[in-house]
Design a protein around this motif. Structure first.
Motif, PDB file in Angstrom:
ATOM      1  N   LEU A 113     -68.838 -15.032  -2.629  1.00  0.00           N
ATOM      2  CA  LEU A 113     -70.164 -14.318  -1.950  1.00  0.00           C
ATOM      3  C   LEU A 113     -70.480 -15.140  -0.521  1.00  0.00           C
ATOM      4  CD1 LEU A 113     -72.125 -14.009  -5.239  1.00  0.00           C
ATOM      5  CD2 LEU A 113     -70.867 -12.211  -3.824  1.00  0.00           C
ATOM      6  N   PRO A 114     -71.298 -14.459   0.037  1.00  0.00           N
ATOM      7  CA  PRO A 114     -71.834 -15.117   1.247  1.00  0.00           C
ATOM      8  C   PRO A 114     -72.383 -16.226   1.038  1.00  0.00           C
ATOM      9  CG  PRO A 114     -71.771 -12.892   1.831  1.00  0.00           C
ATOM     10  CD  PRO A 114     -71.416 -13.362   0.264  1.00  0.00           C
ATOM     11  N   ASP A 115     -72.531 -17.603   1.597  1.00  0.00           N
ATOM     12  CA  ASP A 115     -73.337 -18.776   1.206  1.00  0.00           C
ATOM     13  C   ASP A 115     -72.992 -19.239  -0.276  1.00  0.00           C
ATOM     14  OD1 ASP A 115     -74.786 -18.550   3.613  1.00  0.00           O
ATOM     15  OD2 ASP A 115     -76.112 -17.113   2.941  1.00  0.00           O
ATOM     16  N   GLU A 118     -75.408 -20.404  -3.330  1.00  0.00           N
ATOM     17  CA  GLU A 118     -76.644 -20.577  -2.523  1.00  0.00           C
ATOM     18  C   GLU A 118     -77.136 -18.796  -2.693  1.00  0.00           C
ATOM     19  OE1 GLU A 118     -78.658 -23.298  -2.535  1.00  0.00           O
ATOM     20  OE2 GLU A 118     -76.921 -24.361  -2.652  1.00  0.00           O
ATOM     21  N   ASN A 119     -76.258 -18.119  -2.712  1.00  0.00           N
ATOM     22  CA  ASN A 119     -76.616 -16.577  -2.890  1.00  0.00           C
ATOM     23  C   ASN A 119     -77.158 -16.058  -3.997  1.00  0.00           C
ATOM     24  OD1 ASN A 119     -76.536 -13.742  -2.663  1.00  0.00           O
ATOM     25  ND2 ASN A 119     -74.801 -13.868  -1.273  1.00  0.00           N
ATOM     26  N   ALA A 122     -75.367 -14.887  -6.953  1.00  0.00           N
ATOM     27  CA  ALA A 122     -74.542 -15.816  -7.556  1.00  0.00           C
ATOM     28  C   ALA A 122     -75.109 -16.249  -9.113  1.00  0.00           C
ATOM     29  CB  ALA A 122     -74.038 -16.776  -6.829  1.00  0.00           C
TER      30      ALA A 122
END
Length: 347
Positions: A113-115, A118-119, A122
């Motif tokens: 996932l993007p980041d 931290e997303n 997630a």
């Protein structure tokens, strides 16, 4: 009718024995070995009991109709740091290879996932303690049974290799692969092992007890032979029923218990009555006729009398058992739901 059956058995013993032997071998071959391509244990299912018409069953049906996703397999990774950059790089090859398996629709983990972790998306995939995460593989819902089984095996095998591949980035990484198909396979596999272990223990013990009761191996072996043939026929019948209805794994245990218990019980009755009839026919000449060849007049008469008496008793007893069990099909399972406020509430 039973007397005529006894005469047929007495005058054609080899044909009867060979016929039952063929049926028993065929039953075990089909149900246990799967010589036709699929054994009974591969067709068994398992799940929680349901009550037709209950609210829970209706809700499950609604969810299943609305669910357009396929089967999911999950790898639970523990003792790893989801935020580690090295871990993300080490997991990338496995993620790519999983996605390339035929039948796989998606591969999801928090590192893709993007980041990363931290997303907010997630969060469901990461352990609350921050020392593990999930890798979820979804299969396409349109797979055939054969394609589904192949995809499940391939995905499960690949997921089991992942923890060892992450050891360079997470030396203590461990993993457990789960999913509904794997759970069902484990249950049915355990049922198969229990069946073999149970027969390996109970049959010899029962044979020893009957040898002590009858005072001879041949007489004691007759009920055991009937039990083996009965279990083989029962398992083959369940295999046939599995093609027209869902069969739970627990059915195998019921079949073996009934087949073993009833066959030994009925076998003891038949053998005891036959020995009584034979002694009654030959005792008048001090047992000299007992040394005659098998199939002579005394043995044939004893078999005929046994089938006309004990054989009839066994047939009606078995019919009673069958009717009693079949009565379970008559009574519908009803929901325990009730209208109005609950009588009691757990705190």
């Amino acid at each position: 009718m039973f007397a005529r059956l006894g005469r047929v058995v007495a005058h054609h013993p080899r044909v009867i024995v060979v016929g039952w032997l063929v049926l028993a071998v065929l039953g075990y071959g089909l149900a246990v070995l799967g010589v036709h391509g699929e054994s009974l244990f591969e067709r068994l299912g398992t799940g929680e009991p349901t009550a037709p018409g209950s609210e829970s069953t209706q809700g499950r049906a609604i969810l299943e109709d609305a669910d357009e996703s396929g089967t999911s397999l999950t790898l639970v990774l523990s003792q790893v740091d989801p935020a580690s950059t090295e871990l993300a790089d080490a997991l990338a090859p496995a993620r790519t290879q999983l996605a390339e398996i035929p039948g796989v629709a998606s591969v999801i983990d928090p590192l893709v996932l993007p980041d990363g972790v931290e997303n907010p998306a997630a969060a469901p995939l990461v352990a609350q303690q921050g020392d593990g995460f999930l890798v979820v593989v979804d299969l396409e819902p349109s797979l055939s049974s054969a394609q589904h089984a192949t995809a499940v095996d391939a995905v499960a095998a690949r997921l089991r290799e992942v923890p060892a591949e992450l050891r360079s980035a997470a030396p203590h990484a461990t993993g457990i692969v789960g999913g509904t198909p794997l759970i069902v396979d484990e249950i049915t596999s355990q049922v198969e092992q229990d069946l073999r272990r149970g027969e390996a223990i109970t049959l010899p013990l029962a044979l020893v007890v009957m040898v002590l009761v009858f005072g001879g191996f041949l007489a004691a072996a007759m009920p055991m032979a009937g039990a083996l043939a009965s279990i083989a026929g029962g398992l083959a019948t369940v295999l046939g029923l599995s093609y027209v209805m869902e069969v739970d794994a627990s059915v195998v245990n019921v079949v073996t218990v009934l087949g073993l218990g009833l066959s030994i019980d009925y076998g003891l009755l038949i053998v005891s009555r036959f020995r009584e009839e034979l002694h009654r026919l030959v005792d008048h000449d001090e047992g000299r006729a007992a040394r005659r060849r098998r199939g002579d007049g005394a043995v044939a008469a004893a078999v005929e009398a046994t089938m006309a008496t004990a054989g009839r008793t066994v047939a009606f007893s078995a019919l009673t058992v069958g009717i009693s069990i079949a009565a379970l099909l008559v009574f519908p399972r009803r929901s325990c739901a009730r209208s109005g406020p609950p009588v009691a509430r757990w705190s």
